[in-house]
Design an enzyme around this catalytic site. Structure first.
Site, PDB file in Angstrom:
ATOM      1  N   ASP A 315      65.879 -12.600  38.512  1.00 30.66           N
ATOM      2  CA  ASP A 315      66.315 -11.506  39.369  1.00 30.66           C
ATOM      3  C   ASP A 315      65.137 -11.143  40.288  1.00 30.66           C
ATOM      4  OD1 ASP A 315      67.747  -9.551  40.623  1.00 30.66           O
ATOM      5  OD2 ASP A 315      68.428  -8.567  38.810  1.00 30.66           O
TER       6      ASP A 315
HETATM    7  C1  BGC Z   1      69.803  -7.219  41.684  1.00 28.26           C
HETATM    8  C2  BGC Z   1      70.613  -8.479  41.657  1.00 28.26           C
HETATM    9  C3  BGC Z   1      70.705  -9.061  43.031  1.00 28.26           C
HETATM   10  C4  BGC Z   1      69.310  -9.296  43.557  1.00 28.26           C
HETATM   11  C5  BGC Z   1      69.261  -9.955  44.915  1.00 28.26           C
HETATM   12  C6  BGC Z   1      68.487  -7.378  42.418  1.00 28.26           C
HETATM   13  O1  BGC Z   1      67.865  -6.169  42.627  1.00 28.26           O
HETATM   14  O2  BGC Z   1      69.566  -6.815  40.364  1.00 28.26           O
HETATM   15  O3  BGC Z   1      71.894  -8.212  41.131  1.00 28.26           O
HETATM   16  O4  BGC Z   1      71.452 -10.248  42.997  1.00 28.26           O
HETATM   17  O5  BGC Z   1      68.650  -8.060  43.634  1.00 28.26           O
HETATM   18  O6  BGC Z   1      69.619  -9.092  45.915  1.00 28.26           O
END
Ligand code: BGC
Length: 796
Positions: A315
């Site tokens: 993530d």
């Molecule tokens: C979130 C994810 C997301 C990623 C990319 C993160 O802060 O937890 O769900 O896919 O950002 O934007």
């Protein structure tokens, strides 16, 4: 159901020769079949396509390319940045084009548009040494340009087919803009409405969650992953993120292996089985190990047990955050731990880019560790046809967006996501649907005419200009002059005069619609946890003052979570949970309000009475002192020493699976075709490849008692008692929609296979055990008249 028999035999290290007899293989095989047990079986429309990552010839292509790569180029494939300002805010780099040219980037996200992505792709494909294309990702969560209801709303449809269609539309729009990878579906089980991200998933149940997970993956990845209009799915956030303590986002989680296997993993397993080519590791620490550096979940479960062949992306900065968690004192250690645990691609933290080379040179990681991760990434890039068609047709982009058929799917999905929570009789008839004779209507509240909010959080390229608000839809239906709109208050604040104007609008109208709830961008989704679940700001005051005006009121709650509004559930005749319905919000709501469509949504979660009940979920354990056990000695005479609160019932305001419609149904007593199932025969059935074949059928007579045709959602629940571990008071194991004409009765049948009864027991495996089984066919998780059967015999 898909099996990895051959692959597991090979992976367990003994090759094909001994596959039939090797104990290790048998154990692995049993783990495979049994770990699928609690994932919902496919419906008849869900024939499984061959996994694109198992395509013949794929490994040869990957190997051939790998051999040509320098170490720097290999590491480059493991690096992802958010595009935008150069390589993104956290990268600290401004030379993104140069990095692409040098093969130092494998993926970019947050860049969209055929022209924009092509321009960057051209650098990778034409100017880098090995011409390895970039994979462009994006948070395509509930649509790309055509916005569907938020995922919680999509789950409330209990309609995997419509979710699959929505995901297909998203795939075709996103791919036409150069985005071939969606960071979706989010399949985190969420039992706590304080957590803002409860809006992004399918709620609290693993069976429904698994059905939704499969639907998204099938929709995104389509019949062929290498088709230019298919996009790669990403099951996230692996795993346990939804169990954040206190519902506080990013907080740590403690989940026993039993609970993990039984509740949190099944939707991920279902996504993997449906062929999801990527997974995203989480932010949370799970049992004190960050999930982005967790070898048990990533290597043991995902790779070894499930045989996952795609790649794992971290993530956002979650590799970097391994340091903050406290298991790495520098970024290099964080990178090493994440890579060795099984995170293949580093999203934005820069830890892989900066450290992998040196880690290898100093012998802290092996060449094979890097090669394995690169293989996983390249396998997906080949499987999706990226090498054959790296570019996007710039002429087709605009015509792919908001096609009439896509918009009509959005309207259908929105209509089916609406859950009617309350519908009292007013002047002799149910408050809803409205009669056609309404001459004037007051529409009151901050969500009555807020197009941006209809899109919900994670709107991708959804535009407020595309969204139909309730005000617009009602105006079209009744004539603008007959819809008296008054905002009443902002989300958090507003002057007394606005409330007074709203009350005046109510007084001068026949009926009132109150459109209240949360502000999607700031109060729902990521980093939007709340400690109090009531209506924000002055909205409760507005509600009570408007109701006091004495006109019949319908309350529409727009929210990313259940809201605790007990006063409304007592005083407002009709209440509809609308979530955030997407571009067709107003039209879908008008269809339901005026009866062109009947409410079809059912709750994918337990709706709390108060925040103090959280975490609240129906599939909880009974405890030794359950609340509703009149036989319990502690309950005789004295009500104190039982598992309950002294100031509120344990039960939710509305149970999981609940939802009204415009007719009523009665459910007869559940019947079972067998009263006894020998344990040994179930065990044999489980071990057979076709272990989905029915072992017992259960049925119930359902009657439409009303004067209108309607649809009920028949839900199948079971309870197991006498087992090696305590099992929940109910577990969902099936559902089907049943349409009945006015007055019609029909026997509804569920065929149950051996899997239905399998669970993660004390021996740390999925198996069936002798048990006393209670089975309900019911309209929700709190009703139904059960039958019982015995799984007889003894365990060896
Ligand atoms: C979130 C994810 C997301 C990623 C990319 C993160 O802060 O937890 O769900 O896919 O950002 O934007």
């Amino acid at each position: 159901m898909k099996f990895y028999w051959t692959m597991n035999a090979a992976e367990s290290g003994c090759g094909k020769k001994c596959a039939m007899i090797c104990l290790l293989c048998v154990a692995s095989f049993l783990a495979q079949i049994s770990s699928a047990q609690s994932a919902a079986p496919q419906t008849k429309n869900e024939a499984v396509n061959a996994n694109p990552l198992d395509a013949p010839g794929l490994e040869e292509k990957v190997d051939a390319l790998l051999q040509k790569m320098t170490l720097e180029e290999k590491i480059g494939q493991l690096v992802q940045y958010s595009a935008g300002q150069a390589t993104g805010p956290t990268s600290g780099r401004t030379d993104d084009r140069d990095m692409i040219r040098k093969g130092q980037v494998g993926s970019l996200f947050n860049v969209t548009g055929a022209r924009e992505t092509n321009a960057l792709q051209r650098i990778a494909v034409e100017n880098s040494r090995l011409k390895i294309p970039l994979i462009f990702g994006l948070d395509v969560i509930h649509g790309f340009r055509t916005t569907f209801p938020i995922p919680l709303g999509l789950a409330a449809t209990w309609e995997p087919e419509i979710v699959e269609k929505a995901a297909r539309v998203a795939a075709s729009e996103a791919s036409s803009a150069g985005v071939r990878w969606a960071f979706s579906p989010m399949v985190d089980i969420a039992r706590d409405a304080r957590w803002g991200r409860i809006s992004e998933g399918a709620g609290e149940d693993p069976y429904l969650g698994a059905a939704m997970a499969r639907a998204y993956v099938r929709g995104y990845q389509g019949q062929r992953l290498d088709a230019t209009d298919s996009i790669v799915a990403c099951a996230k956030h692996y795993v346990g993120y939804g169990a954040a303590e206190g519902g506080r986002d990013y907080n740590s989680t403690e989940i026993s292996e039993h609970t993990l296997r039984q509740f949190y993993l099944p939707p991920f397993r279902a996504a993997e089985e449906a062929g999801a080519a990527t997974f995203m590791s989480g932010f949370n620490a799970l049992n004190a190990i960050p999930t982005s550096a967790n070898p048990f979940t990533l290597k043991q479960v995902l790779r070894k047990e499930w045989g996952f062949r795609g790649f794992v992306v971290s993530d956002w900065n979650s590799v970097g955050e391994v340091q903050a968690h406290g298991i790495a004192n520098d970024a290099a250690t964080a990178a090493r731990k994440a890579l060795l645990a099984g995170v293949d691609m580093d999203m934005v933290s820069n830890a892989y880019h900066r450290n992998l080379l040196q880690l290898l040179q100093s012998g802290q990681i092996a060449q094979s560790d890097i090669d394995e991760a690169v293989r996983n990434v390249l396998r997906v890039k080949f499987a999706m046809g990226l090498f054959d068609h790296p570019y996007t047709d710039e002429n087709k982009e605009s015509s792919a967006m908001l096609r009439p058929e896509s918009v009509s799917i959005a309207r259908q999905a929105a209509t089916q996501s609406l859950v009617l929570l309350r519908n009292e009789v007013v002047s002799g008839v149910p408050m809803l649907p409205f009669s056609a004779r309404i001459a004037s209507l007051a529409l009151i509240g901050p969500l009555g005419d807020d197009a941006g909010n209809m899109i919900g959080s994670w709107g991708a390229l959804g535009r407020s200009a595309d969204a139909v608000t309730l005000r617009r839809a009602l105006g079209e239906k009744l004539g603008d002059a007959n819809v008296h709109y008054a905002k009443g208050t902002g989300f958090l604040n507003g002057p007394d005069s606005d409330i007074a104007a709203a009350v005046a609008a109510a007084q001068s109208s026949d009926v009132v619609i109150l459109a209240l709830g949360e502000d999607a961008p700031t109060m729902t989704g990521e980093a939007a946890s709340r400690t109090w679940l009531g209506l924000p700001g002055r909205q409760e005051e507005l509600l009570e003052k408007v109701v006091a005006a004495g006109k019949p009121v319908v309350l529409i709650l727009f929210s990313g979570r259940p809201l605790t509004v007990p006063w409304a559930f007592e005083h407002v005749p009709a209440v509809l949970a609308a979530w955030f319905p997407g571009v067709q919000a107003g039209n879908a709501l008008a269809d339901v309000l005026f009866g062109a469509a009947a409410p079809a949504g059912r709750l994918p979660l337990s709706w709390p009475r108060s925040v103090g009940q959280e975490p609240l979920y129906y599939n909880a354990l009974n405890t030794g002192r359950p609340e509703a056990d009149p036989e319990h000695p502690a309950e005789k005479g004295e009500k104190k020493f039982i598992s309950r609160y002294i100031d509120a019932p344990n039960s939710p305001q509305f149970p999981f699976g609940y939802g009204l419609t415009y007719t009523t149904f009665s459910y007869g007593v559940t019947q079972s075709s067998a009263k006894q199932l020998p344990f040994a025969s179930l065990q044999n059935a489980l071990a057979e490849p076709a272990h989905q074949s029915p072992v017992v059928s259960v049925s119930a007579e359902i009657k439409n008692n009303g004067a209108r045709a309607g649809e009920t959602l028949a839900q199948l629940y079971i309870r197991l008692e006498g087992t090696s571990v305590a099992m929940p008071v109910r577990m969902l194991k099936g559902f089907q929609k049943v349409a009945l004409a006015a007055g019609e009765s029909r026997k509804v049948t569920f065929e149950l296979s051996a899997d239905t009864f399998a669970f993660w027991g004390a021996e740390n495996k999925f198996a069936v055990e002798p048990a006393h089984v209670t089975i309900w066919i019911a309209p929700n998780s709190a009703e139904g008249e059960s039958t019982t059967l015995e799984i007889t015999g003894t365990r060896q």
